[in-house]
Write an enzyme that holds these catalytic residues in place. Structure first.
Site, short mmCIF file in Angstrom:
data_model
loop_
_atom_site.label_atom_id
_atom_site.label_comp_id
_atom_site.label_asym_id
_atom_site.label_seq_id
_atom_site.Cartn_x
_atom_site.Cartn_y
_atom_site.Cartn_z
CD GLU A 1 -2.62 -1.11 2.69
OE1 GLU A 1 -3.32 -2.10 3.12
OE2 GLU A 1 -2.43 0.22 3.38
CB CYS B 1 2.45 7.44 3.39
SG CYS B 1 2.61 6.04 4.44
CB CYS C 1 6.94 -5.88 9.05
SG CYS C 1 8.00 -5.04 9.85
CB CYS D 1 4.25 -3.82 16.06
SG CYS D 1 5.93 -3.15 15.78
CB CYS E 1 1.54 -3.05 13.28
SG CYS E 1 1.71 -2.91 11.37
CB CYS F 1 0.40 1.24 6.19
SG CYS F 1 0.49 2.32 4.74
N1 SAH Z 1 7.97 0.18 10.12
C1 SAH Z 1 8.35 1.45 10.50
C2 SAH Z 1 7.30 2.27 9.31
C3 SAH Z 1 6.11 1.79 9.12
S1 SAH Z 1 4.73 1.56 10.19
C4 SAH Z 1 7.75 2.00 11.73
O1 SAH Z 1 7.17 1.26 12.53
O2 SAH Z 1 7.77 3.23 12.06
C5 SAH Z 1 4.24 3.34 10.21
C6 SAH Z 1 3.45 3.82 11.26
O3 SAH Z 1 2.14 3.25 11.24
C7 SAH Z 1 4.07 3.38 12.84
O4 SAH Z 1 4.45 4.58 13.41
C8 SAH Z 1 2.97 2.67 13.36
O5 SAH Z 1 2.99 2.90 14.79
C9 SAH Z 1 1.63 3.33 12.57
N2 SAH Z 1 0.74 1.88 12.95
C10 SAH Z 1 0.71 0.74 12.71
N3 SAH Z 1 -0.58 0.04 13.34
C11 SAH Z 1 -1.39 1.25 13.30
C12 SAH Z 1 -2.65 1.36 13.99
N4 SAH Z 1 -3.50 0.31 13.81
N5 SAH Z 1 -3.16 2.48 13.99
C13 SAH Z 1 -2.47 3.63 13.91
N6 SAH Z 1 -1.04 3.71 13.47
C14 SAH Z 1 -0.55 2.48 13.26
FE1 SF4 Z 2 6.54 -3.43 11.01
FE2 SF4 Z 2 4.24 -2.55 11.53
FE3 SF4 Z 2 5.99 -2.61 13.56
FE4 SF4 Z 2 6.05 -0.55 11.48
S1 SF4 Z 2 4.57 -0.96 12.88
S2 SF4 Z 2 7.70 -2.14 12.37
S3 SF4 Z 2 5.36 -2.06 9.88
S4 SF4 Z 2 5.22 -4.40 12.42
#
Ligand code: SAH
Ligand code: SF4
Length: 354
Positions: A87, A113, A120, A124, A127, A344
């Site tokens: 995406e 973005c 990944c 997390c 996520c 995303c």
């Molecule tokens: N992997 C990198 C960049 C991609 S994630 C990182 O983690 O920084 C980009 C952002 O999306 C991160 O700050 C993450 O906290 C946010 N994100 C992931 N899941 C989310 C959710 N369910 N709601 C809001 N933000 C989210």
């Molecule tokens: Fe990976 Fe999602 Fe964690 Fe960013 S927030 S490091 S994309 S698992």
């Protein structure tokens, strides 16, 4: 499968297609004239055009789905040559503005973005991208292609520069070589001409790679996904924190070469009753002491199957006020695209389940 021309720096093209000025011409056609066929490169010999057309592809990805949000942001789902999808989001930060006589005061401001990986490894727990596991790194061309295709699709003039945030799917620093190459290709003045100052790499905090990125002296901006102020909670949210704890991240940030007029952004994903308390805000200030930082609070965006919840507006404001009153810059990320499955990973998830 033929390689994509977007995977090459200008220097690499110079070696492939001498004399030197050919590479500059190709960059011009591809990134500034937005050609959709190599045959259109009029100032190149016909024979060379056919040779390039036979051996290279223009774009390594295609748009397969898009969702427009009421706030003007558009989310794209791209399909790669091997069928995987990623995406990207086009955010309109500012509209065009005109004065009474209809004269253009300033152009619209865009940010794209982009994704850096399919899936990944970081895992997390909040996520959605993490749920599908890790598939593969994107090539530099696949990263660059997201921006080029989005500019084409929206008829954004080639001289209208955009900002880039590496905040889509994937952990950019886990794909450092291709990331660095994409940063260089983006910034080429014969191409998209997006200066590194306007490119922000967002990382979950791989401290050793933050140091490496800094040593590369690329001039990019840094954003740290901090989300928690103590290691115990951060491990629950970002399991990788066991290997790269908060102290190691702060140390790496302090060494990072930051443009004198810029700040390091600290992203703080706010989850209801998990990290939205004032005590966390207090500890955050302590952590950021001595760093030219800016905090960006993000509403957790829930999705089916998660037990985490979206924080209240009141707790977001309270958290922000606490920081602002003590002199720490802090913004709340607007709910851009909230009605289009905001974070995303969420458009892709829909595509896979529908
Ligand atoms: N992997 C990198 C960049 C991609 S994630 C990182 O983690 O920084 C980009 C952002 O999306 C991160 O700050 C993450 O906290 C946010 N994100 C992931 N899941 C989310 C959710 N369910 N709601 C809001 N933000 C989210
Ligand atoms: Fe990976 Fe999602 Fe964690 Fe960013 S927030 S490091 S994309 S698992």
């Amino acid at each position: 499968m033929n390689p994509s021309i977007l995977d090459y720096t200008q220097e690499e093209l110079e070696k492939l297609f001498p004399p030197k000025f050919r590479a500059k011409q190709i960059y011009n056609w591809v990134y500034q004239h937005h050609i959709d066929d190599f045959i259109q490169m009029e100032n190149l010999p016909k024979k060379l055009r056919s040779e390039i057309a036979e051996n290279y592809r223009l774009s390594p990805l295609t748009i397969v789905r898009k969702e427009q949000s009421s706030d003007g942001s558009i989310k794209y789902l791209f399909q790669l040559e091997d069928g995987h999808t990623v995406e990207s989001v086009l955010l309109k930060m500012k509209d065009e503005e005109y004065d009474e006589s209809g004269e253009l005061l300033h152009h619209a401001k865009y940010t794209v973005c982009v994704s850096s990986q399919v899936g990944c490894k970081v895992g997390c727990t909040f996520c959605l991208t993490a749920k599908g596991g890790f598939v593969r790194n994107l090539t530099a061309g696949e990263i660059v292609g997201q921006v080029l295709e989005i500019k084409k699709e929206n008829n954004i003039a080639s001289n209208r520069r955009v900002n880039i945030v590496y905040m889509g799917m994937g952990e950019p620093l886990d794909n450092l070589d291709n990331l660095a190459k994409a940063i260089k290709i983006f910034s080429n003045e014969n191409g998209l001409s997006i200066s590194p100052k306007r490119q922000t790499v967002s990382t979950s905090g791989i401290s050793t790679k933050i140091k490496k990125l800094g040593q590369m002296e690329l001039g990019v901006q840094l954003a740290i996904s901090l989300h928690a102020v103590d290691d115990e909670l951060r491990e629950k949210l970002i399991p990788m924190n066991r290997a790269y704890n908060i102290a190691s991240i702060i140390e790496a940030v302090k060494e990072f070469p930051v443009n004198t007029r810029k700040r390091v952004m600290f992203e703080y994903l706010v989850i209801k009753d998990v990290n939205d308390d004032v005590n966390s805000a207090k500890r955050l200030i302590k952590l950021l002491e001595g760093i030219k930082a800016k905090v960006n609070l993000i509403y957790f965006n829930p999705y089916p199957g998660t037990s985490y919840e979206r924080p209240t507006e009141q707790s977001m404001r309270r958290f922000q006020e606490y920081l602002l009153q003590r002199g720490v810059l802090c913004t709340i990320r607007e709910s851009k695209g909230i009605d289009i499955s905001a974070a995303c990973g969420q458009l892709r998830e829909q595509e896979m389940t529908t």
